[in-house]
Scaffold this active site. Sequence first.
Site, short mmCIF file in Angstrom:
data_model
loop_
_atom_site.label_atom_id
_atom_site.label_comp_id
_atom_site.label_asym_id
_atom_site.label_seq_id
_atom_site.Cartn_x
_atom_site.Cartn_y
_atom_site.Cartn_z
N GLN A 87 86.00 24.26 4.98
CA GLN A 87 85.70 25.65 5.26
C GLN A 87 87.06 26.46 4.94
O GLN A 87 88.01 26.26 5.48
CB GLN A 87 85.31 25.98 6.57
CG GLN A 87 84.58 27.28 6.64
CD GLN A 87 83.95 27.42 8.04
OE1 GLN A 87 83.90 26.55 8.90
NE2 GLN A 87 83.39 28.66 8.36
N ARG A 93 80.02 29.29 7.31
CA ARG A 93 79.54 27.81 7.08
C ARG A 93 78.52 27.55 6.07
O ARG A 93 78.35 26.61 5.29
CB ARG A 93 78.93 27.32 8.49
CG ARG A 93 80.00 27.18 9.61
CD ARG A 93 79.34 26.47 11.02
NE ARG A 93 80.45 26.39 12.00
CZ ARG A 93 80.64 27.25 12.96
NH1 ARG A 93 80.10 28.48 13.16
NH2 ARG A 93 81.57 26.94 14.08
N ASP A 128 73.55 21.45 9.93
CA ASP A 128 72.16 21.57 10.21
C ASP A 128 71.45 21.04 8.67
O ASP A 128 70.66 20.36 8.70
CB ASP A 128 71.49 22.93 10.85
CG ASP A 128 72.17 23.09 12.09
OD1 ASP A 128 72.00 22.06 13.19
OD2 ASP A 128 72.96 23.90 12.20
N ASP A 153 80.12 23.54 20.04
CA ASP A 153 79.88 24.82 20.44
C ASP A 153 79.59 24.65 22.07
O ASP A 153 80.08 25.57 22.82
CB ASP A 153 78.61 25.51 19.81
CG ASP A 153 78.57 25.39 18.36
OD1 ASP A 153 79.18 26.28 17.82
OD2 ASP A 153 78.24 24.47 17.75
N THR A 154 78.85 23.84 22.31
CA THR A 154 78.33 23.62 23.83
C THR A 154 79.47 23.15 24.79
O THR A 154 79.65 23.58 25.89
CB THR A 154 77.45 22.18 24.06
OG1 THR A 154 76.15 22.89 23.40
CG2 THR A 154 77.21 21.96 25.36
N ARG A 156 82.74 24.10 24.06
CA ARG A 156 83.58 25.35 23.76
C ARG A 156 82.87 26.36 25.11
O ARG A 156 83.70 27.02 25.81
CB ARG A 156 83.51 26.07 22.67
CG ARG A 156 84.39 25.47 21.46
CD ARG A 156 83.92 26.17 20.07
NE ARG A 156 84.89 25.62 19.12
CZ ARG A 156 84.42 25.55 17.81
NH1 ARG A 156 83.38 26.00 17.45
NH2 ARG A 156 85.55 25.00 16.91
N HIS A 173 77.13 22.85 33.38
CA HIS A 173 75.77 22.53 32.67
C HIS A 173 75.22 23.54 31.97
O HIS A 173 74.44 24.33 32.51
CB HIS A 173 74.69 21.55 33.66
CG HIS A 173 75.57 20.55 34.56
ND1 HIS A 173 75.81 19.14 33.82
CD2 HIS A 173 76.04 20.68 35.72
CE1 HIS A 173 76.48 18.65 35.17
NE2 HIS A 173 76.60 19.32 35.98
N HIS A 180 74.34 25.51 14.26
CA HIS A 180 75.63 25.55 14.47
C HIS A 180 76.14 26.45 13.66
O HIS A 180 76.85 26.14 12.32
CB HIS A 180 76.26 23.76 14.34
CG HIS A 180 77.73 23.75 14.30
ND1 HIS A 180 78.50 24.29 15.21
CD2 HIS A 180 78.88 23.52 13.26
CE1 HIS A 180 80.08 24.33 15.05
NE2 HIS A 180 80.11 23.70 13.67
N THR A 235 89.50 23.25 11.78
CA THR A 235 89.50 22.80 13.17
C THR A 235 88.79 21.17 13.25
O THR A 235 88.04 20.86 12.20
CB THR A 235 88.12 23.53 14.02
OG1 THR A 235 86.89 23.21 13.30
CG2 THR A 235 88.30 24.85 14.02
#
Length: 323
Positions: A87, A93, A128, A153-154, A156, A173, A180, A235
Amino acid sequence: MTNDGIAARKVGLVGTGLVGSSFAYSLMIRGTAAELVLVDANNDKAVGEMMDFNHGLSFVKPMKIAAGGYEDLAGSHVVVIAAGASQKPGESRLDLLTRNANIFSKIVPEVVRHNPDGIILVATNPVDILTYISLKESGLPTARVIGSGTILDTSRFRFLLGQYYGVDARSVHAYIVGEHGDSEIPLWSLANIGGVRLQEFAPLSDKSYDQVEMNKLFLEVRDSAYEIIKRKGATYYAIGLGLLSIVESIIGDHRSVLSVSTLMTGQYGVRDICLSLPCVVGANGIEEVLTLNLSPVEEMGFRRSAEKLLETLRSLAAQRAPA
């Protein structure tokens, strides 16, 4: 070798760029695999990484690390695909799609030809759609083609919530689901710390629950990649660890619940596209896709995320169709 023709702790990696190498390094340090095979279109790069890793083996658990071709992936329990164009600053993305779709149409059939009994884990963006393409190109059962999805993402999301409320991120949680990317969805209705909903936990940390502040926090999650790319170009460390968590769950049959990308078969009215929901991940790949009790707004957001990717997939199909 196990009865189905795979070695219990052999891992393959296609693509030894920053993401692939970060994953391989974390795999080596954790001692998860007994064998790792590195494959890259630039064989010298794969060989160089192999040499560098091997020179550190006296500091970690014993394992075999080799560089080779697709044929050397035979017997891998899981093959991670981290190959593809990277990227660029300012590039979404989804802008990567055409370039990486063409790359994957060559890689995936080779992986399956030499390792038909293994699991494919896709890390390349847009993850995806490339997971969906990998599923179609491979002909494998849905459970055995997984995208890294919103696992990063989760993570982060959990880190920033933990930082905001002053707790260990591992006690948070909360999930990001859907694409994404820019249309991803935070599940505020289910977010909790140690089983306590955020609204009730806030007073315990001398805070008041403010949805405006929470929305700002989510935007920081969503835009993190762009900020990191602007500062350092790419990243890779955190997603390397995310890939490790998926591979560990497969190799160890941990049956961990992870927000990974898989084919939707009617969840919330969505079909025939890969998106992230919390999934039970074990030795057979996706063991179960969890259907959560989402709020109406979250369900609508999930469907919008799916439609965005379906439109992109249709555009790609039209572009690749013969004249």
